[in-house]
Write a protein that holds these residues in place. Structure first.
Motif, PDB file in Angstrom:
ATOM      1  N   ALA A  70       0.772  -1.162  -0.040  1.00  0.00           N
ATOM      2  CA  ALA A  70       0.078   0.069   0.096  1.00  0.00           C
ATOM      3  C   ALA A  70       0.850   0.884  -0.118  1.00  0.00           C
ATOM      4  CB  ALA A  70      -0.935   0.145   1.252  1.00  0.00           C
ATOM      5  N   LEU A  71       1.937   1.297   0.976  1.00  0.00           N
ATOM      6  CA  LEU A  71       2.708   2.278   0.671  1.00  0.00           C
ATOM      7  C   LEU A  71       3.734   2.622  -0.469  1.00  0.00           C
ATOM      8  CD1 LEU A  71       4.143   2.032   4.484  1.00  0.00           C
ATOM      9  CD2 LEU A  71       2.485   3.568   3.583  1.00  0.00           C
ATOM     10  N   SER A  72       4.178   1.491  -1.287  1.00  0.00           N
ATOM     11  CA  SER A  72       4.976   1.398  -2.105  1.00  0.00           C
ATOM     12  C   SER A  72       4.253   1.625  -3.530  1.00  0.00           C
ATOM     13  CB  SER A  72       6.040   0.278  -2.061  1.00  0.00           C
ATOM     14  OG  SER A  72       5.411  -0.713  -2.337  1.00  0.00           O
ATOM     15  N   GLU A  73       3.035   0.981  -3.428  1.00  0.00           N
ATOM     16  CA  GLU A  73       2.442   0.955  -5.039  1.00  0.00           C
ATOM     17  C   GLU A  73       1.060   1.480  -4.887  1.00  0.00           C
ATOM     18  OE1 GLU A  73       2.561  -3.313  -6.058  1.00  0.00           O
ATOM     19  OE2 GLU A  73       4.662  -3.499  -5.601  1.00  0.00           O
ATOM     20  N   GLY A  74       0.638   1.839  -3.771  1.00  0.00           N
ATOM     21  CA  GLY A  74      -0.921   2.268  -3.641  1.00  0.00           C
ATOM     22  C   GLY A  74      -1.289   3.372  -4.438  1.00  0.00           C
ATOM     23  N   SER A  75      -2.468   3.616  -4.649  1.00  0.00           N
ATOM     24  CA  SER A  75      -2.955   4.919  -5.555  1.00  0.00           C
ATOM     25  C   SER A  75      -3.318   6.021  -4.579  1.00  0.00           C
ATOM     26  CB  SER A  75      -4.357   4.753  -6.535  1.00  0.00           C
ATOM     27  OG  SER A  75      -5.279   4.262  -5.660  1.00  0.00           O
ATOM     28  N   ALA A  76      -3.379   5.665  -3.209  1.00  0.00           N
ATOM     29  CA  ALA A  76      -3.646   6.771  -2.406  1.00  0.00           C
ATOM     30  C   ALA A  76      -2.471   7.643  -2.184  1.00  0.00           C
ATOM     31  CB  ALA A  76      -4.215   6.258  -1.419  1.00  0.00           C
ATOM     32  N   LEU A  77      -1.184   7.261  -2.240  1.00  0.00           N
ATOM     33  CA  LEU A  77      -0.156   7.744  -2.023  1.00  0.00           C
ATOM     34  C   LEU A  77       0.938   8.094  -3.170  1.00  0.00           C
ATOM     35  CD1 LEU A  77       1.108   5.869   1.400  1.00  0.00           C
ATOM     36  CD2 LEU A  77      -0.114   8.095   0.853  1.00  0.00           C
ATOM     37  N   GLU A  78       0.309   7.900  -4.275  1.00  0.00           N
ATOM     38  CA  GLU A  78       0.890   7.914  -5.533  1.00  0.00           C
ATOM     39  C   GLU A  78       1.704   9.357  -5.918  1.00  0.00           C
ATOM     40  OE1 GLU A  78       0.444   7.248 -10.347  1.00  0.00           O
ATOM     41  OE2 GLU A  78      -1.156   6.941  -9.104  1.00  0.00           O
ATOM     42  N   GLN A  79       0.854  10.524  -5.592  1.00  0.00           N
ATOM     43  CA  GLN A  79       1.216  11.863  -5.480  1.00  0.00           C
ATOM     44  C   GLN A  79       2.160  12.099  -4.581  1.00  0.00           C
ATOM     45  OE1 GLN A  79      -2.269  14.291  -5.136  1.00  0.00           O
ATOM     46  NE2 GLN A  79      -2.794  14.159  -7.203  1.00  0.00           N
ATOM     47  N   CYS A  80       2.213  11.502  -3.310  1.00  0.00           N
ATOM     48  CA  CYS A  80       3.324  11.653  -2.593  1.00  0.00           C
ATOM     49  C   CYS A  80       4.681  11.226  -2.868  1.00  0.00           C
ATOM     50  CB  CYS A  80       3.097  11.126  -1.242  1.00  0.00           C
ATOM     51  SG  CYS A  80       1.688  11.861  -0.564  1.00  0.00           S
ATOM     52  N   ARG A  81       4.446  10.037  -3.588  1.00  0.00           N
ATOM     53  CA  ARG A  81       5.613   9.387  -4.007  1.00  0.00           C
ATOM     54  C   ARG A  81       6.300   9.869  -5.183  1.00  0.00           C
ATOM     55  NH1 ARG A  81       2.412   4.827  -3.160  1.00  0.00           N
ATOM     56  NH2 ARG A  81       1.994   4.592  -5.693  1.00  0.00           N
ATOM     57  N   VAL A  82       5.672  10.601  -5.987  1.00  0.00           N
ATOM     58  CA  VAL A  82       5.990  11.407  -7.372  1.00  0.00           C
ATOM     59  C   VAL A  82       6.691  12.563  -6.530  1.00  0.00           C
ATOM     60  CG1 VAL A  82       5.158  12.978  -9.251  1.00  0.00           C
ATOM     61  CG2 VAL A  82       4.303  10.404  -8.848  1.00  0.00           C
ATOM     62  N   ALA A  83       6.112  13.264  -5.578  1.00  0.00           N
ATOM     63  CA  ALA A  83       6.666  14.183  -5.397  1.00  0.00           C
ATOM     64  C   ALA A  83       8.189  14.251  -4.617  1.00  0.00           C
ATOM     65  CB  ALA A  83       5.632  15.104  -4.252  1.00  0.00           C
ATOM     66  N   LEU A  84       8.265  13.002  -4.124  1.00  0.00           N
ATOM     67  CA  LEU A  84       9.447  12.724  -3.427  1.00  0.00           C
ATOM     68  C   LEU A  84      10.719  12.708  -4.626  1.00  0.00           C
ATOM     69  CD1 LEU A  84       8.821  10.267  -0.665  1.00  0.00           C
ATOM     70  CD2 LEU A  84       9.146  12.476  -0.517  1.00  0.00           C
TER      71      LEU A  84
END
Length: 106
Positions: free
Chosen positions: A92-106
């Motif tokens: 959920a943290l590494s692939e989930g759609s809910a946090l996708e914007q956060c991962r992209v921003a990093l």
């Protein structure tokens, strides 16, 4: 009580005759680009001069912000600790759609 649209018009308009005039539409294929010849060549900044300009603009912006009475917006940061790390949680943290914007921003 609604009496119809005609009652909303003044009596002079309800009995008036309207005149419509046909006009030619502009040619959609006509060019809207105008060629402009400049007397002076365009300014070209070298990398060092451009970096100085950006640094000065940033410093001016910081100075303006420091002189305003408004406090800049803040956002809360929450630090969470987890005791377990199951596969579904990692996924959920590494692939989930809910946090996708956060991962992209990093």
């Amino acid at each position: 009580m609604f009496l119809g649209r005609k009652c909303l018009l003044p009596s002079s308009l309800s009995e008036a005759s309207f005149v419509f005039q046909e006009v030619d539409a502009p040619d959609p294929t006509a060019s809207i680009i105008e060629n402009v010849e400049h007397v002076e060549p365009a300014v070209a900044l070298d990398a060092e001069e451009a970096a100085l300009k950006v640094e000065n603009e940033w410093a001016d912006h910081v100075q303006r912000l420091s002189q305003t009475s408004e406090t800049p917006p803040t956002e809360s940061i929450y630090l969470l600790e987890f005791n377990r790390y199951p596969e579904a949680f990692r996924k959920a943290l590494s692939e989930g759609s809910a946090l996708e914007q956060c991962r992209v921003a990093l």
